[in-house]
Design a protein around this motif. Structure first.
Motif, PDB file in Angstrom:
ATOM      1  N   PHE A  92       8.313 -41.483   1.843  1.00 48.16           N
ATOM      2  CA  PHE A  92       8.798 -42.961   2.048  1.00 48.16           C
ATOM      3  C   PHE A  92      10.146 -43.819   1.458  1.00 48.16           C
ATOM      4  N   PRO A  93      10.514 -45.174   1.474  1.00 47.74           N
ATOM      5  CA  PRO A  93      11.295 -45.781   0.024  1.00 47.74           C
ATOM      6  C   PRO A  93      10.389 -46.877  -0.386  1.00 47.74           C
ATOM      7  N   MET A  94       8.931 -45.891  -1.057  1.00 49.39           N
ATOM      8  CA  MET A  94       8.129 -46.969  -1.655  1.00 49.39           C
ATOM      9  C   MET A  94       7.776 -45.212  -3.158  1.00 49.39           C
ATOM     10  N   SER A  95       6.891 -46.019  -3.458  1.00 55.91           N
ATOM     11  CA  SER A  95       6.158 -45.758  -4.922  1.00 55.91           C
ATOM     12  C   SER A  95       5.631 -44.577  -4.717  1.00 55.91           C
ATOM     13  N   VAL A  96       5.525 -43.395  -4.933  1.00 57.69           N
ATOM     14  CA  VAL A  96       4.395 -41.824  -5.394  1.00 57.69           C
ATOM     15  C   VAL A  96       3.324 -42.276  -4.810  1.00 57.69           C
ATOM     16  N   ARG A  97       2.391 -43.174  -5.367  1.00 59.28           N
ATOM     17  CA  ARG A  97       1.276 -43.541  -4.357  1.00 59.28           C
ATOM     18  C   ARG A  97       1.287 -44.216  -3.428  1.00 59.28           C
ATOM     19  N   GLU A  98       1.974 -45.201  -3.298  1.00 55.08           N
ATOM     20  CA  GLU A  98       2.097 -45.394  -1.706  1.00 55.08           C
ATOM     21  C   GLU A  98       2.241 -44.353  -0.803  1.00 55.08           C
ATOM     22  N   ASN A  99       3.263 -43.359  -0.866  1.00 54.41           N
ATOM     23  CA  ASN A  99       3.618 -42.472  -0.630  1.00 54.41           C
ATOM     24  C   ASN A  99       2.345 -41.518  -0.270  1.00 54.41           C
ATOM     25  N   VAL A 100       1.584 -41.812  -0.777  1.00 57.98           N
ATOM     26  CA  VAL A 100       0.954 -41.111  -0.690  1.00 57.98           C
ATOM     27  C   VAL A 100      -0.611 -41.298   0.632  1.00 57.98           C
ATOM     28  N   LEU A 101      -0.834 -42.855  -0.006  1.00 56.04           N
ATOM     29  CA  LEU A 101      -1.599 -43.048   0.514  1.00 56.04           C
ATOM     30  C   LEU A 101      -1.048 -43.804   1.884  1.00 56.04           C
ATOM     31  N   SER A 116      -8.920 -41.947  -6.819  1.00 62.06           N
ATOM     32  CA  SER A 116      -9.219 -40.412  -6.258  1.00 62.06           C
ATOM     33  C   SER A 116      -8.455 -39.619  -5.444  1.00 62.06           C
ATOM     34  N   LEU A 117      -8.202 -40.229  -4.620  1.00 60.50           N
ATOM     35  CA  LEU A 117      -7.373 -39.714  -3.019  1.00 60.50           C
ATOM     36  C   LEU A 117      -6.033 -39.123  -3.853  1.00 60.50           C
ATOM     37  N   VAL A 118      -5.449 -40.541  -4.560  1.00 58.41           N
ATOM     38  CA  VAL A 118      -4.244 -39.687  -5.194  1.00 58.41           C
ATOM     39  C   VAL A 118      -4.379 -38.812  -5.593  1.00 58.41           C
ATOM     40  N   GLU A 119      -4.480 -38.557  -6.878  1.00 59.00           N
ATOM     41  CA  GLU A 119      -4.880 -37.269  -7.063  1.00 59.00           C
ATOM     42  C   GLU A 119      -5.082 -36.276  -7.302  1.00 59.00           C
ATOM     43  N   SER A 120      -6.658 -35.691  -6.821  1.00 53.09           N
ATOM     44  CA  SER A 120      -6.494 -35.043  -5.714  1.00 53.09           C
ATOM     45  C   SER A 120      -5.865 -34.366  -4.845  1.00 53.09           C
ATOM     46  N   SER A 121      -5.010 -34.982  -3.550  1.00 53.38           N
ATOM     47  CA  SER A 121      -3.941 -34.621  -3.320  1.00 53.38           C
ATOM     48  C   SER A 121      -2.411 -33.865  -4.101  1.00 53.38           C
ATOM     49  N   LEU A 156      -1.735 -33.685   3.339  1.00 51.26           N
ATOM     50  CA  LEU A 156      -3.139 -33.028   2.594  1.00 51.26           C
ATOM     51  C   LEU A 156      -4.066 -34.718   2.361  1.00 51.26           C
ATOM     52  N   ALA A 157      -3.392 -35.968   1.939  1.00 48.13           N
ATOM     53  CA  ALA A 157      -4.351 -37.229   2.271  1.00 48.13           C
ATOM     54  C   ALA A 157      -5.079 -37.519   2.682  1.00 48.13           C
ATOM     55  N   ILE A 158      -4.193 -36.832   4.221  1.00 50.97           N
ATOM     56  CA  ILE A 158      -5.263 -36.859   5.356  1.00 50.97           C
ATOM     57  C   ILE A 158      -6.547 -36.500   6.078  1.00 50.97           C
ATOM     58  N   SER A 159      -6.526 -35.383   4.994  1.00 54.32           N
ATOM     59  CA  SER A 159      -7.977 -34.621   5.260  1.00 54.32           C
ATOM     60  C   SER A 159      -7.754 -33.184   6.825  1.00 54.32           C
ATOM     61  N   PRO A 160      -6.472 -32.986   7.242  1.00 58.14           N
ATOM     62  CA  PRO A 160      -5.837 -32.828   8.275  1.00 58.14           C
ATOM     63  C   PRO A 160      -6.746 -30.799   8.243  1.00 58.14           C
ATOM     64  N   ASP A 161      -6.704 -30.234   9.554  1.00 59.06           N
ATOM     65  CA  ASP A 161      -7.478 -28.753   9.400  1.00 59.06           C
ATOM     66  C   ASP A 161      -6.147 -28.306   9.058  1.00 59.06           C
ATOM     67  N   VAL A 162      -4.931 -28.561   9.616  1.00 53.67           N
ATOM     68  CA  VAL A 162      -3.837 -27.472   9.817  1.00 53.67           C
ATOM     69  C   VAL A 162      -2.846 -27.988   9.395  1.00 53.67           C
ATOM     70  N   ILE A 163      -2.186 -27.583   8.719  1.00 52.79           N
ATOM     71  CA  ILE A 163      -0.496 -28.179   8.140  1.00 52.79           C
ATOM     72  C   ILE A 163       0.498 -26.925   9.000  1.00 52.79           C
ATOM     73  N   LEU A 164       1.633 -27.254   8.877  1.00 50.82           N
ATOM     74  CA  LEU A 164       2.747 -27.409   9.460  1.00 50.82           C
ATOM     75  C   LEU A 164       4.083 -27.132   8.855  1.00 50.82           C
TER      76      LEU A 164
END
Length: 245
Positions: A92-101, A116-121, A156-164
């Motif tokens: 998205f047209p926003m910062s790296v941090r805001e993309n993750v969140l 912590s969530l940004v770093e771990s992701s 990954l930040a939203i803790s999915p079970d599956v990634i396609l």
């Protein structure tokens, strides 16, 4: 994790998938291979009901996620559990941090430890060391390879079970592709990953299991090493040998 039973899919009356039966192992990377137009991407999109967004699509059969019929689930909730990384990076047209969140905030998880969530992701997406000093930079300033791994971090930040993943390396250079493949391999055990790829070498490098789809049918499925080294079906042998594409 995912059980597919007698899945039939058609677009405007044209059959695309013809009775797919498949159990996708949890905590592993499963690759779907096959020639263009065989139904790989359609099958992938069925797993989080994105196929329903296409006009004229009709689906029959069952897809169970941890025993629950996904057609009985709220699509938004389903897509939190089953994330998607597309062929072309779509930050998205926003910062790296805001993309993750982005997904976390959209789901109103305001009590999350954002830092912590940004770093771990980003660590899981093999991006932290590259971007830890650039979290405030616009995501569009990143290379294509970094953008694609950022999209993985966002999932990954939203803790999915599956990634396609639908051809996630198709627009990347060899160096970026190598980094992306390392990221995919590191996700096994913690996540169930399903990747569509035209690149058979890539399927061998990253996946534990491989399914070969041809003309809308699942021709063969098994451990990747066995599928490539000792395929059981003649169609699989010919495809791996490059006799058709």
């Amino acid at each position: 994790m995912i059980d597919i039973k007698e899945l039939h899919v058609s677009y405007n009356g044209i059959k695309v998938l013809k009775g797919i039966d498949l159990s996708i192992p949890p905590g592993k990377v499963t690759a779907l291979i096959g020639p263009s137009g065989c139904g790989k991407t359609t099958l992938l999109r069925c797993l989080n009901r994105l196929s329903e967004l296409i006009k004229g699509c009709k689906t029959q059969g069952k897809i169970l996620l941890a025993g629950e019929d996904i057609r009985q689930m709220d699509p938004t909730l389903l897509r939190r559990r089953v994330g998607m990384v597309f062929q072309k990076p779509n930050p998205f047209p926003m910062s790296v941090r805001e993309n993750v969140l982005y997904g976390v905030k959209a789901n109103h998880h305001h009590n999350a430890d954002y830092r912590s969530l940004v770093e771990s992701s980003l660590v899981k997406a093999a991006l932290w060391e590259e971007l830890k000093d650039r979290l405030g930079h616009n995501a569009f300033a990143l290379s294509l390879g970094q953008q694609q791994r950022l999209c993985i971090a966002r999932s990954l930040a939203i803790s999915p079970d599956v990634i396609l993943m639908d051809e996630p390396a198709s627009s990347l250079d060899p160096t970026s592709t190598s980094k992306l493949e390392s990221t995919i391999r590191s996700l096994r055990e913690e996540y169930t990953v399903v990747i569509v790829t035209h690149n058979m070498q890539q399927a061998q490098r990253v996946s534990d299991y491989t399914g070969f789809i041809y003309l809308g049918e699942l021709v063969e499925f098994g451990e990747t090493k066995k599928v490539f080294e000792s395929p059981q079906r003649e169609e699989t042998k010919e495809y791996i040998a490059g006799k058709f594409s």
